[in-house]
Design a protein around this motif. Sequence first.
Motif, PDB file in Angstrom:
ATOM      1  N   MET A 122      -9.869   3.809 -39.263  1.00 58.87           N
ATOM      2  CA  MET A 122      -8.941   3.135 -38.372  1.00 58.87           C
ATOM      3  C   MET A 122      -9.747   2.160 -37.517  1.00 58.87           C
ATOM      4  SD  MET A 122      -6.303   4.854 -35.570  1.00 58.87           S
ATOM      5  CE  MET A 122      -6.369   6.369 -36.446  1.00 58.87           C
ATOM      6  N   SER A 123      -9.198   0.971 -37.354  1.00 52.16           N
ATOM      7  CA  SER A 123      -9.923  -0.034 -36.571  1.00 52.16           C
ATOM      8  C   SER A 123      -9.915   0.342 -35.089  1.00 52.16           C
ATOM      9  CB  SER A 123      -9.291  -1.410 -36.762  1.00 52.16           C
ATOM     10  OG  SER A 123      -8.078  -1.498 -36.053  1.00 52.16           O
ATOM     11  N   PRO A 124     -10.910  -0.118 -34.346  1.00 48.80           N
ATOM     12  CA  PRO A 124     -10.966   0.186 -32.909  1.00 48.80           C
ATOM     13  C   PRO A 124      -9.725  -0.288 -32.150  1.00 48.80           C
ATOM     14  CG  PRO A 124     -13.065  -0.674 -33.651  1.00 48.80           C
ATOM     15  CD  PRO A 124     -12.105  -0.818 -34.798  1.00 48.80           C
ATOM     16  N   SER A 125      -9.189  -1.447 -32.531  1.00 45.62           N
ATOM     17  CA  SER A 125      -8.007  -1.945 -31.819  1.00 45.62           C
ATOM     18  C   SER A 125      -6.780  -1.080 -32.099  1.00 45.62           C
ATOM     19  CB  SER A 125      -7.731  -3.405 -32.169  1.00 45.62           C
ATOM     20  OG  SER A 125      -7.452  -3.543 -33.545  1.00 45.62           O
ATOM     21  N   THR A 126      -6.658  -0.578 -33.334  1.00 39.61           N
ATOM     22  CA  THR A 126      -5.541   0.309 -33.671  1.00 39.61           C
ATOM     23  C   THR A 126      -5.670   1.627 -32.920  1.00 39.61           C
ATOM     24  OG1 THR A 126      -5.345  -0.668 -35.870  1.00 39.61           O
ATOM     25  CG2 THR A 126      -4.353   1.510 -35.544  1.00 39.61           C
ATOM     26  N   GLU A 127      -6.877   2.160 -32.868  1.00 36.39           N
ATOM     27  CA  GLU A 127      -7.107   3.404 -32.142  1.00 36.39           C
ATOM     28  C   GLU A 127      -6.819   3.246 -30.653  1.00 36.39           C
ATOM     29  OE1 GLU A 127     -10.586   6.750 -31.600  1.00 36.39           O
ATOM     30  OE2 GLU A 127     -10.647   5.394 -33.304  1.00 36.39           O
ATOM     31  N   ARG A 128      -7.223   2.118 -30.091  1.00 35.80           N
ATOM     32  CA  ARG A 128      -6.973   1.832 -28.671  1.00 35.80           C
ATOM     33  C   ARG A 128      -5.471   1.750 -28.400  1.00 35.80           C
ATOM     34  NH1 ARG A 128     -10.489  -1.971 -28.347  1.00 35.80           N
ATOM     35  NH2 ARG A 128      -9.096  -3.682 -28.833  1.00 35.80           N
TER      36      ARG A 128
END
Length: 73
Positions: A1-7
Motif C-alpha cells: 500500500m502506498s504511503p499516501s493511501t495508508e495516510r
Amino acid sequence: MSPSTERMLNRVKAIYLFINDFGPVTTQQLVDEFGTTKRTIQRDLNVLTYNNLVDSPTRGMWETTSRKVKIAQ
C-alpha cells in the motif's frame, strides 16, 4: 500500500472515531481538528458515507450510523 493511501485510511479511521466520540460534529470542527482542507475532509466523509458509517442529518453536521464496526488496532 502506498504511503499516501495508508495516510488517507488512517485519517478516515480517525475521523470516524472522532465523530463517534464527539458527534454530532460540524465539517468545520473536523477541518480544525485534523488540520486539513475542507475538501479533504469532504472526500473522507464521502468514503464514510458510501460505507454507511456516517450520516448527515442536517447539512454540515455529521454523526455515526448504527452500523456495527470492528476497529482494528
